[in-house]
Design an enzyme around this catalytic site. Structure first.
Site, PDB file in Angstrom:
ATOM      1  N   LEU A  26       0.862  -1.179   0.000  1.00  0.00           N
ATOM      2  CA  LEU A  26       0.000   0.000   0.000  1.00  0.00           C
ATOM      3  C   LEU A  26       0.896   1.225   0.000  1.00  0.00           C
ATOM      4  O   LEU A  26       1.978   1.202   0.595  1.00  0.00           O
ATOM      5  CB  LEU A  26      -0.911   0.039   1.238  1.00  0.00           C
ATOM      6  N   ASP A  27       0.450   2.311  -0.628  1.00  0.00           N
ATOM      7  CA  ASP A  27       1.197   3.565  -0.574  1.00  0.00           C
ATOM      8  C   ASP A  27       1.311   4.037   0.873  1.00  0.00           C
ATOM      9  O   ASP A  27       0.447   3.741   1.709  1.00  0.00           O
ATOM     10  CB  ASP A  27       0.497   4.654  -1.387  1.00  0.00           C
ATOM     11  N   ARG A  28       2.335   4.823   1.155  1.00  0.00           N
ATOM     12  CA  ARG A  28       2.557   5.336   2.509  1.00  0.00           C
ATOM     13  C   ARG A  28       1.305   5.996   3.089  1.00  0.00           C
ATOM     14  O   ARG A  28       0.946   5.770   4.254  1.00  0.00           O
ATOM     15  CB  ARG A  28       3.696   6.353   2.481  1.00  0.00           C
TER      16      ARG A  28
END
Length: 326
Positions: free
Chosen positions: A139-141
């Protein structure tokens, strides 16, 4: 370790490479050391020589020669009790093969040059070597929500394969500027990475571009706040970097709170908001039994967006895309 030992490949490690089998038990060994031990015949599989990339079968017998001692752990790499408690507080589901976390917004999944605190580091709360869970996807940050890990190499491989083969049903919630017309559809738009380092973005591209990758996203409008904003369910049918964020910007409805994939309208409406993107629901086959249906509660960042525009999560159906999708 100063003596020769014989160990057996666990059932959950069927198909794992020999060098990775060693690295999971003795993380301090580097690839060159493992290669040298294999090449000289000190490592043997079922009595015979083996290459580092040999795939192991469950039950295989491994001759383990004397190995270099691990250096003492550095204090800064060790988790303190508060960090362990925090990591454990993120658990949505845990069994003998699968760990599911509710990843907070702002916490990177893996480390980098400027990133010292990340999910991968927090996994030390479950142990090291074979006990350490392994990521099945990313997942993106700044995206919150469901993050799945395998608790054995075999479980992680099966979970990762389900993502790669598009057998996992993913539902994200997003708040976007304006509202798409029509309110549901499929975005079929190839994407390519452009730029370098912090300036790198993915942008729409023609498939003739050697860097372009096919990318497809389903979307459904769940609710609207007049003409200002809409709450969408998004389902990425492919898993490209920043796919949802780039696709929504490409159709003129960028996700609110996104500083990178934004336009003038979304910047104006996003004042005070963090990225309004949440991995809400995941349906995926369990590595050995049945099906997992996983949901993550709204993050504080998403709750702030819902409060601003008057949305309530009870408005959303559990399966906004229908139950027949594979």
């Amino acid at each position: 370790m100063n003596e020769v030992r014989t160990l057996f490949v666990d059932a959950g490690e069927d198909g794992v490479r020999l060098d990775r089998w060693f690295k999971r038990r003795w993380p301090h060994l580097n690839h060159i050391q493992i290669q040298k031990l294999a090449r000289s015949g000190q490592i043997r599989v079922d009595g015979g020589r083996a290459r580092p990339d040999t795939r192991l079968a469950a039950g295989a017998q491994i001759r383990v020669p004397p190995l270099p001692q691990a250096p003492p752990p550095r204090d800064r790499d060790q988790l303190d009790p508060r960090e362990i408690a925090f990591a454990r507080s993120l658990v949505l589901h845990e069994d003998d093969e699968v760990l599911v976390l509710n990843k907070p917004s702002g916490l990177a999944v893996q480390g980098g040059t400027k990133t010292t605190n990340h999910v991968d580091r927090l996994l030390s709360a479950w142990g090291e070597g074979l006990e350490r869970p392994r990521l099945a996807h990313r997942l993106d940050r700044d995206t919150s929500g469901v993050l799945v890990l395998g608790k054995s190499p075999g479980a992680a491989a099966k979970l990762a394969a389900a993502f790669a083969k598009r057998q996992a049903r993913k539902t994200y919630w997003a708040l976007v500027v304006g509202f798409p017309k029509p309110g549901a559809g499929l975005i079929d738009l190839p994407l390519a990475k452009k730029g370098v380092g912090d300036r790198e973005m993915v942008r729409p591209a023609d498939l003739s571009d050697p860097k372009a990758e096919a990318a497809q996203t389903e979307f459904v409008t769940i609710s609207r706040a007049g003409d200002r904003a809409a709450w969408l369910a998004l389902s990425p049918l492919t898993g490209r970097t920043h796919q949802l964020r780039a696709h929504m910007l490409a159709i003129g409805h960028p996700i609110l709170g996104d500083p990178k994939y934004a336009n003038e309208a979304s910047n104006a409406l996003s004042l005070g908001l963090k990225l309004q993107l949440h991995a809400r629901r995941l349906v995926i086959a369990h590595p050995s039994r049945g099906q997992l249906v996983l949901e993550a509660p709204l993050s504080p960042e998403m709750r702030a967006g819902f409060a601003r525009f008057g949305f309530t999560e009870h408005e959303a159906p559990a399966e906004p895309f229908g139950r027949s999708r594979g």
